[in-house]
Design an enzyme around this catalytic site. Structure first.
Site, PDB file in Angstrom:
ATOM      1  N   THR A  15       0.822  -1.222   0.000  1.00  0.00           N
ATOM      2  CA  THR A  15       0.000   0.000   0.000  1.00  0.00           C
ATOM      3  C   THR A  15       0.846   1.258   0.000  1.00  0.00           C
ATOM      4  O   THR A  15       0.485   2.266  -0.605  1.00  0.00           O
ATOM      5  CB  THR A  15      -0.905   0.009   1.259  1.00  0.00           C
ATOM      6  N   ASP A  59       1.666  -6.585  -4.506  1.00  0.00           N
ATOM      7  CA  ASP A  59       0.863  -6.593  -3.289  1.00  0.00           C
ATOM      8  C   ASP A  59       1.419  -7.768  -2.491  1.00  0.00           C
ATOM      9  O   ASP A  59       1.680  -8.834  -3.043  1.00  0.00           O
ATOM     10  CB  ASP A  59      -0.608  -6.847  -3.662  1.00  0.00           C
ATOM     11  N   SER A  60       1.623  -7.596  -1.201  1.00  0.00           N
ATOM     12  CA  SER A  60       2.353  -8.635  -0.456  1.00  0.00           C
ATOM     13  C   SER A  60       1.574  -9.930  -0.315  1.00  0.00           C
ATOM     14  O   SER A  60       2.114 -10.929   0.150  1.00  0.00           O
ATOM     15  CB  SER A  60       2.811  -8.117   0.904  1.00  0.00           C
ATOM     16  N   GLN A 280      -2.638 -21.183  19.232  1.00  0.00           N
ATOM     17  CA  GLN A 280      -3.467 -20.239  18.459  1.00  0.00           C
ATOM     18  C   GLN A 280      -3.506 -18.869  19.124  1.00  0.00           C
ATOM     19  O   GLN A 280      -3.898 -17.885  18.502  1.00  0.00           O
ATOM     20  CB  GLN A 280      -4.911 -20.741  18.405  1.00  0.00           C
ATOM     21  N   CYS A 281      -3.159 -18.800  20.417  1.00  0.00           N
ATOM     22  CA  CYS A 281      -3.185 -17.509  21.118  1.00  0.00           C
ATOM     23  C   CYS A 281      -2.080 -16.610  20.563  1.00  0.00           C
ATOM     24  O   CYS A 281      -1.007 -17.093  20.211  1.00  0.00           O
ATOM     25  CB  CYS A 281      -2.927 -17.704  22.612  1.00  0.00           C
TER      26      CYS A 281
HETATM   27  N1  ASP Z   1      -2.561  -5.551   0.483  1.00  0.00           N
HETATM   28  C1  ASP Z   1      -1.485  -4.705   0.908  1.00  0.00           C
HETATM   29  C2  ASP Z   1      -0.211  -5.522   0.904  1.00  0.00           C
HETATM   30  O1  ASP Z   1       0.032  -6.256   1.814  1.00  0.00           O
HETATM   31  C3  ASP Z   1      -1.773  -4.147   2.256  1.00  0.00           C
HETATM   32  C4  ASP Z   1      -0.691  -3.220   2.801  1.00  0.00           C
HETATM   33  O2  ASP Z   1       0.291  -2.932   2.200  1.00  0.00           O
HETATM   34  O3  ASP Z   1      -0.872  -2.731   3.918  1.00  0.00           O
HETATM   35  O4  ASP Z   1       0.546  -5.437  -0.036  1.00  0.00           O
END
Ligand code: ASP
Length: 343
Positions: A15, A59-60, A280-281
């Site tokens: 982002t 995008d990650s 899971q915590c």
């Molecule tokens: N979808 C985006 C990503 O992980 C979200 C971000 O960057 O915060 O690339």
């Protein structure tokens, strides 16, 4: 005159460098030069900045071990010429990548700081500028000519955490990450407050960086839930070629006591699958044998994930399998803290 520190920015996407596609309204990645143009404040920093970018920023959610190897190679190729690295990365899988790189970079003696943002850099209320500028400042911190941070960190919303201790906990808040089992390494307020006690302790011997690029993806995660049935458990445990399974158990590492369930696990362990018990915590630790519901798992010799995050467990399993650790040693090595990822 004091030499300026050299910091390399590695732009992978996320982002932080996205713009809105006005036709569709969706966010898409844009290039590194435009990103830098949006932060004229960078010129005022007391360090010399260079940048490298993925050819196609991602995008990650599209992150994978090949991209991790690419980030590791960029760091390796530029290691001698730089004092620190800042990796711009999407927040969605940032904890996985920071964990992976912590294992891939053995004997790291310079800072590698992952950061990103919840709002794009061009947005009026963006969190990108603070995150990026402070990450660079932290990467440039030196004491007696040596970097203060000598490990892989993750900086978001005024806190630097150990990368392999983090989890993304919020899809909207600027405070998107938490590190419940290890305190922040650096906090940003009027001053940068470094908590030296919590940083990875470095050995006095100057060992050269070793970069491990082979990550073995024959790994899966199985999260328990009340009502999980035999078909699901059997199918996952018998995935052809599977080498390691992260079993997300309840609380302090507890699981149902049904005979079919325990038998399925026993058979899989006997066949050579490494099953890692991770809670899971988000905070706290596995403590096998504390309750009756984990005694059998202990007897079965499940790997004790202690207080590791699922993200770091996945990365550590891929790393150990990738380095060809013998099956006999996998449990012992997994249960040992290699990069401060567990107690
Ligand atoms: N979808 C985006 C990503 O992980 C979200 C971000 O960057 O915060 O690339």
């Amino acid at each position: 005159m004091k030499k300026k520190t050299n910091i390399l920015l590695i732009y992978t996407g996320g982002t932080i460098g996205m713009v809105k596609d006005y036709k569709t309204g969706a966010l898409r990645a844009f290039n590194f030069e435009e990103l830098i143009k949006n932060i004229p404040e960078l010129d005022q920093l007391d360090c010399s900045l260079k940048g490298v970018s993925f050819k196609e920023p991602i995008d990650s959610s599209n992150m994978n071990p090949k991209y991790w190897a690419l980030i590791a190679s960029i760091i390796e190729d530029n290691y001698e010429d730089n004092d620190g690295f800042v990796v711009l990365h999407g927040s969605d899988t940032m904890s996985y990548s920071a964990s992976a790189l912590s294992f891939m970079l053995e004997h790291l003696a310079k800072p590698v700081i992952f950061t990103g943002s919840q709002l794009p850099i061009g947005d009026l209320r963006t969190d990108a500028k603070e995150n990026l500028i402070t990450s660079i400042e932290i990467a440039a911190l030196q004491e007696k000519g040596k970097p203060v941070v000598q490990e892989v960190g993750l900086y978001f919303e005024y806190k630097l955490y150990r990368g392999n201790r983090t989890t993304k906990i919020n899809a909207e808040h600027f405070e998107a990450f938490a590190s419940l089992n290890h305190p922040p390494l650096v906090e940003s307020g009027v001053h940068l407050k470094v908590h030296s006690n919590y940083l990875v302790k470095k050995s006095m011997k100057n060992k050269s960086l070793i970069v491990h690029k082979s990550m073995d993806d024959r790994v899966a995660i199985l999260k328990l839930f009340p009502g999980i049935n035999k078909e699901v458990v059997h199918a996952v445990l018998n995935i052809p070629g599977l080498k390691a399974l992260i079993l997300e158990t309840y609380g302090a590492g507890n699981a149902p006591m049904d005979e079919w369930f325990l038998n399925e696990l026993k058979l899989a362990v006997k066949k050579g699958l490494h099953i890692i018990n991770v809670t899971q915590c988000s905070g706290g630790s596995v403590f096998m044998g504390h309750y009756e519901t984990s005694e059998k798992l202990k007897e079965m010799q499940l790997v004790n994930g202690k207080d590791i995050t699922t993200e770091a467990a996945v990365a550590k399993a891929m790393y150990l399998l990738g380095t060809g650790v013998p099956d006999k040693l996998f449990k012992t090595i997994f249960e040992t803290s290699l990069r401060g990822e567990m107690v």
